[in-house]
Enzyme design. Structure first.
Site, mmCIF file in Angstrom:
data_model
loop_
_atom_site.group_PDB
_atom_site.id
_atom_site.type_symbol
_atom_site.label_atom_id
_atom_site.label_comp_id
_atom_site.label_asym_id
_atom_site.label_seq_id
_atom_site.Cartn_x
_atom_site.Cartn_y
_atom_site.Cartn_z
ATOM 1 N N HIS A 286 16.791 -16.430 -8.951
ATOM 2 C CA HIS A 286 17.653 -17.592 -9.151
ATOM 3 C C HIS A 286 18.997 -17.232 -9.794
ATOM 4 C CE1 HIS A 286 15.807 -17.673 -13.283
ATOM 5 N NE2 HIS A 286 16.989 -18.155 -13.621
ATOM 6 N N ASP B 67 10.295 -15.140 -8.210
ATOM 7 C CA ASP B 67 11.643 -15.236 -8.764
ATOM 8 C C ASP B 67 12.181 -13.868 -9.174
ATOM 9 O OD1 ASP B 67 13.986 -16.488 -9.478
ATOM 10 O OD2 ASP B 67 13.306 -17.030 -11.487
ATOM 11 N N SER C 163 17.956 -14.832 -18.237
ATOM 12 C CA SER C 163 17.133 -14.703 -17.038
ATOM 13 C C SER C 163 17.318 -13.349 -16.376
ATOM 14 C CB SER C 163 17.490 -15.791 -16.023
ATOM 15 O OG SER C 163 16.844 -16.985 -16.299
#
Length: 507
Positions: A128, A158, A233
């Site tokens: 993402h 992910d 992230s």
């Protein structure tokens, strides 16, 4: 009570961008043990962090969007007057909310990552973080910036793998450790790019393991209280040996900032995905070809199981690995290739981690007895195509017949009818669906409480096939006489998709 948002520790526009980390198969740094207090906690992780910072990178991306599109909604941070970041934030956020022209414009994002193969120039991050990016750039701790190309992504976990030219910069890599050896209470360290501030080190412990946060089919997160914020992230979570045991990916927060609840993809899951993406540019997961649902206490009781465990098979994909009767709807899978399946969500993960084409032994409970079956696994990516084709075929298979009311019987608040041409036409039920059709449901009945509706088809009751309303009545009566408190109904939708429902019968 504060409202809690579940948030990806995701990329954020400009300074609020998400962190992307990279870890390595080669060129791993020397392991530096942190100094420790007499009780076991570290007095300092300075030496450990110093050996890892060069392997952790910032990821910047750019994307062209129309003027009417709004990037991630990030409020302008409140900064003290005279802050060195004040001018930068003002330039970025100025007129952002009032920009209504439709001219295409570039949106910049930031994230984190880490080098996991220095020789090949491979970097890992979250999918993402780089999704929909037109350009990707990897920024190193010494200020060097290299263009990156996308090697492969996996939306289910992910994870994304990037490549930079290793000839243009001396790379330092980190390696994966074994997340299975980590225990609740072990010290961990996160390095990333929170809010675009660059290499930031935070320390904490593993707060919990095996967290399922309903973000994907293979949820098995490490929970940590090491501070993880927007921008972390894709960043690595290290053990005290300097090994990557997790990839930071999500937080729970009412404000977008850390409240000590962060989630990392465990290295046991991530390492295999990264290896496949690096080698093939795609994943190659094992596939069983079944639809499953949880074994609740009610399901266990209705099947006379001693405890609620395993995964209940609600359907079999046509053309899949077990489409020849090895596994049947109504079976409860309790063991896969030597792994005990305690809960439904465990099965997809262990199957996906298995090699395509492998022969595996599966233990199922069928009509009260354990049976072992041998199955050759297919490939999940091929299975997705089969499942989509099956769904499309089911949607177009329903015949259009005349609306004719059939005689019905009432059981547990359900009016039942025979599944003939008239009822198929009335409820648009596919030709390959067999059983007893529910023609009406009383609003205050136990059936209505379980979501059973007119047009559903009862195909089995507690693993016994039914074809007429009389079969349903007799089967329910027999279960009552045995002292059962609930009946497990296998229901088919109008298109033939199966599900299981337990209905109380002792009222």
């Amino acid at each position: 009570m504060a409202w809690i948002d579940f948030t990806r520790a995701s990329r954020m526009t400009a300074v609020a961008a998400a962190a992307v980390l990279t870890f390595g198969m080669s060129g791993a740094p020397a392991q530096v043990q942190p100094s420790k207090l007499p009780g076991g906690g570290p007095t300092s992780v300075a030496d450990l962090a110093a050996g890892l910072l060069d392997a952790v990178v910032n990821i910047s991306t750019s994307q062209t969007v129309s003027g009417g599109e709004s990037p991630d909604s990030v409020p302008m941070p409140k900064l003290p007057e005279g802050s060195p970041f004040e001018d930068f934030f003002n330039d970025f956020f100025k007129n952002r909310d009032g920009d209504n022209d439709n001219n295409p414009r570039k949106v910049q994002s930031l994230g984190s990552g880490f080098v996991f193969d220095a020789a090949k120039g491979l970097v890992v991050t979250n999918n993402h973080v780089i999704a929909d990016a037109d350009d990707i750039e990897v920024n190193f701790s010494d200020g060097t910036k290299l263009k990156a190309t996308l090697v492969g992504t996996d939306s289910k976990t992910d994870i994304a793998v990037l490549k930079v030219d290793p000839a243009k910069h001396k790379l330092k890599a980190v390696k994966f450790g074994d997340s299975e050896k980590m225990r609740i209470g072990d010290w961990v360290m996160a390095i990333g790019n929170p809010f675009g501030l660059g290499g930031t080190v935070t320390l904490g412990i593993i707060s919990a393991r095996n967290r399922d946060i309903n973000s994907g089919p293979y949820d098995d997160y490490i929970q940590t209280d090491a501070a993880i914020n927007r921008g972390n992230s894709g960043g690595p979570l290290f053990n005290m040996n300097g090994e990557v045991i997790g990839i930071n990916t999500a937080i729970i927060s009412p404000s977008g900032g850390s409240i000590g609840i962060g989630f990392s993809i465990p290295s046991q899951l991530a390492a295999a995905v990264v290896q496949q993406l690096a080698e093939y540019g795609e994943t190659r997961r094992g596939w069983l070809g079944v639809r499953i649902q949880p074994v609740t206490d009610e399901v266990a009781e209705s099947l006379d199981l001693p405890s609620a465990r395993g995964a209940l098979v609600s359907g079999v994909i046509k053309g899949g690995p077990v489409d020849h009767g090895e596994i049947l709807p109504g079976d409860v899978i309790v063991k896969f290739d030597g792994h005990d399946i305690k809960a439904m969500h465990e099965l997809p993960r262990v199957v996906a981690e298995s090699p395509v084409g492998k022969d595996v032994q599966i233990v199922v409970i069928r009509k009260g007895k354990e049976q072992a079956v041998l199955v050759k696994l297919g490939r999940l990516e091929d299975g997705d195509k089969l499942a989509s084709a099956e769904e499309s075929h089911s949607d177009s298979a329903a015949p259009d017949q005349t609306d004719k009311q059939a005689p019905s019987n009432t059981v547990l608040g359900m009016s039942l009818g025979e599944l003939d041409d008239a009822t198929r036409g009335k409820f648009k039920i596919a030709a390959d669906v067999a059983g007893v059709v529910v023609t009406d449901v009383e609003s205050d009945s136990v059936a209505a409480e379980k979501g059973i509706a007119a047009g559903d088809v009862i195909t089995e009751i507690t693993q016994q096939t039914v074809s007429k309303p009389k079969d349903v009545s007799e089967r329910i009566a027999a279960l009552k006489s045995q002292g059962r408190k609930a009946a497990l109904l296998m229901l088919a939708s109008k298109s033939g998709e199966l599900r299981f429902v337990t209905v109380r019968i002792d009222g």
